[in-house]
Scaffold this motif. Structure first.
Motif, PDB file in Angstrom:
ATOM      1  N   VAL A   1     -27.030 -73.903 -32.908  1.00 38.20           N
ATOM      2  CA  VAL A   1     -27.434 -74.776 -34.248  1.00 38.20           C
ATOM      3  C   VAL A   1     -26.467 -75.086 -35.464  1.00 38.20           C
ATOM      4  N   TYR A   2     -26.484 -76.225 -35.750  1.00 37.66           N
ATOM      5  CA  TYR A   2     -25.349 -76.252 -36.663  1.00 37.66           C
ATOM      6  C   TYR A   2     -26.048 -76.513 -38.220  1.00 37.66           C
ATOM      7  N   TYR A   3     -25.449 -75.811 -39.102  1.00 37.32           N
ATOM      8  CA  TYR A   3     -25.842 -75.711 -40.424  1.00 37.32           C
ATOM      9  C   TYR A   3     -24.871 -76.352 -41.261  1.00 37.32           C
ATOM     10  N   CYS A   4     -25.361 -77.106 -42.180  1.00 38.81           N
ATOM     11  CA  CYS A   4     -24.265 -77.570 -43.280  1.00 38.81           C
ATOM     12  C   CYS A   4     -24.538 -76.741 -44.493  1.00 38.81           C
ATOM     13  N   TYR A   5     -23.454 -76.526 -45.199  1.00 39.34           N
ATOM     14  CA  TYR A   5     -23.587 -75.778 -46.357  1.00 39.34           C
ATOM     15  C   TYR A   5     -22.722 -76.460 -47.601  1.00 39.34           C
ATOM     16  N   ALA A   6     -22.946 -76.195 -48.776  1.00 41.28           N
ATOM     17  CA  ALA A   6     -22.565 -76.543 -49.755  1.00 41.28           C
ATOM     18  C   ALA A   6     -22.220 -75.199 -50.866  1.00 41.28           C
ATOM     19  N   LEU A   7     -20.891 -75.114 -51.176  1.00 42.63           N
ATOM     20  CA  LEU A   7     -20.443 -74.094 -52.072  1.00 42.63           C
ATOM     21  C   LEU A   7     -20.630 -74.685 -53.371  1.00 42.63           C
ATOM     22  N   VAL A   8     -21.373 -74.155 -54.272  1.00 46.26           N
ATOM     23  CA  VAL A   8     -21.337 -74.105 -55.914  1.00 46.26           C
ATOM     24  C   VAL A   8     -20.823 -72.893 -56.271  1.00 46.26           C
ATOM     25  N   HIS A   9     -21.628 -72.150 -56.842  1.00 41.99           N
ATOM     26  CA  HIS A   9     -21.328 -70.765 -57.511  1.00 41.99           C
ATOM     27  C   HIS A   9     -21.750 -69.732 -56.143  1.00 41.99           C
ATOM     28  N   TRP A  10     -22.705 -70.239 -55.505  1.00 47.94           N
ATOM     29  CA  TRP A  10     -22.801 -69.577 -54.179  1.00 47.94           C
ATOM     30  C   TRP A  10     -22.980 -70.834 -53.254  1.00 47.94           C
ATOM     31  N   VAL A  11     -23.738 -70.200 -52.167  1.00 48.42           N
ATOM     32  CA  VAL A  11     -23.716 -71.098 -51.005  1.00 48.42           C
ATOM     33  C   VAL A  11     -25.368 -71.674 -50.719  1.00 48.42           C
ATOM     34  N   PHE A  12     -25.345 -72.981 -50.594  1.00 46.06           N
ATOM     35  CA  PHE A  12     -26.654 -73.573 -50.225  1.00 46.06           C
ATOM     36  C   PHE A  12     -26.543 -74.111 -48.734  1.00 46.06           C
ATOM     37  N   TRP A  13     -27.568 -73.913 -48.224  1.00 49.61           N
ATOM     38  CA  TRP A  13     -27.620 -74.136 -46.509  1.00 49.61           C
ATOM     39  C   TRP A  13     -28.761 -75.185 -46.338  1.00 49.61           C
ATOM     40  N   GLY A  14     -28.325 -75.880 -45.186  1.00 51.99           N
ATOM     41  CA  GLY A  14     -29.482 -76.979 -44.621  1.00 51.99           C
ATOM     42  C   GLY A  14     -30.215 -76.223 -43.808  1.00 51.99           C
ATOM     43  N   GLN A  15     -31.136 -77.023 -43.255  1.00 48.95           N
ATOM     44  CA  GLN A  15     -32.217 -76.441 -42.648  1.00 48.95           C
ATOM     45  C   GLN A  15     -31.602 -76.026 -41.058  1.00 48.95           C
ATOM     46  N   GLY A  16     -30.529 -76.755 -40.699  1.00 47.06           N
ATOM     47  CA  GLY A  16     -29.891 -76.710 -39.200  1.00 47.06           C
ATOM     48  C   GLY A  16     -30.227 -77.883 -38.207  1.00 47.06           C
ATOM     49  N   THR A  17     -29.561 -77.989 -37.354  1.00 49.88           N
ATOM     50  CA  THR A  17     -29.711 -78.974 -36.435  1.00 49.88           C
ATOM     51  C   THR A  17     -29.295 -78.682 -34.889  1.00 49.88           C
ATOM     52  N   GLN A  18     -29.867 -78.699 -34.052  1.00 48.30           N
ATOM     53  CA  GLN A  18     -29.669 -78.199 -32.835  1.00 48.30           C
ATOM     54  C   GLN A  18     -28.708 -79.261 -32.001  1.00 48.30           C
ATOM     55  N   VAL A  19     -27.706 -78.667 -31.476  1.00 44.72           N
ATOM     56  CA  VAL A  19     -26.767 -79.405 -30.707  1.00 44.72           C
ATOM     57  C   VAL A  19     -26.862 -78.786 -29.383  1.00 44.72           C
ATOM     58  N   THR A  20     -27.113 -79.374 -28.210  1.00 44.99           N
ATOM     59  CA  THR A  20     -27.063 -78.758 -26.943  1.00 44.99           C
ATOM     60  C   THR A  20     -26.089 -79.745 -25.940  1.00 44.99           C
ATOM     61  N   VAL A  21     -25.110 -78.982 -25.507  1.00 41.38           N
ATOM     62  CA  VAL A  21     -24.018 -79.754 -24.387  1.00 41.38           C
ATOM     63  C   VAL A  21     -24.338 -79.430 -23.181  1.00 41.38           C
ATOM     64  N   SER A  22     -24.804 -80.153 -22.270  1.00 40.98           N
ATOM     65  CA  SER A  22     -24.930 -79.693 -20.934  1.00 40.98           C
ATOM     66  C   SER A  22     -23.799 -80.017 -20.068  1.00 40.98           C
ATOM     67  N   SER A  23     -23.814 -79.160 -19.034  1.00 44.56           N
ATOM     68  CA  SER A  23     -22.519 -78.946 -18.153  1.00 44.56           C
ATOM     69  C   SER A  23     -22.857 -79.996 -16.867  1.00 44.56           C
TER      70      SER A  23
END
Length: 114
Positions: free
Chosen positions: A92-114
């Protein structure tokens, strides 16, 4: 306050590509840096890539040469172009933004099949 909305995750075969987007809203001018972390099942969250307000970038060693982070200031959006994806990039990939503290996104799933 900063709000982050991610998009672009999904299922892809090994060797394929995906592009993640993270759109920021709110106190945009206060953001010092943005980027992406990821968390795989049973593992700790780890930094993937970051970009500062001065456009300095940094990458995890495991993604250097394959992933590229960029930003579009007009759209208040940060992108993560992921090429040559490997099964170990699955997380799960989470976006972040750094201000005085860190804000996070909700996350998005990345699945790589072999």
């Amino acid at each position: 306050q900063v709000q982050l909305v991610e998009s672009g995750g999904g299922l892809v075969q090994a060797g394929g590509s995906l592009r993640l987007s993270c759109a920021a809203s709110g106190s945009i001018s206060s953001i010092a840096a943005m980027g992406w972390y990821r968390q795989a099942p049973g593992k700790q969250r780890e930094l993937v890539a970051g970009i500062t307000s001065g456009d300095r970038t940094n990458y995890a060693d495991s993604v250097k040469g394959r992933f590229t982070i960029s930003r579009d200031n007009a759209k208040n959006t940060v992108y993560l172009q992921m090429n040559s994806l490997k099964p170990e990039d699955t997380a799960v990939y989470y976006c972040y933004a750094l201000v005085h503290w860190v804000f996070w996104g909700q996350g998005t799933q990345v699945t790589v099949s072999s």
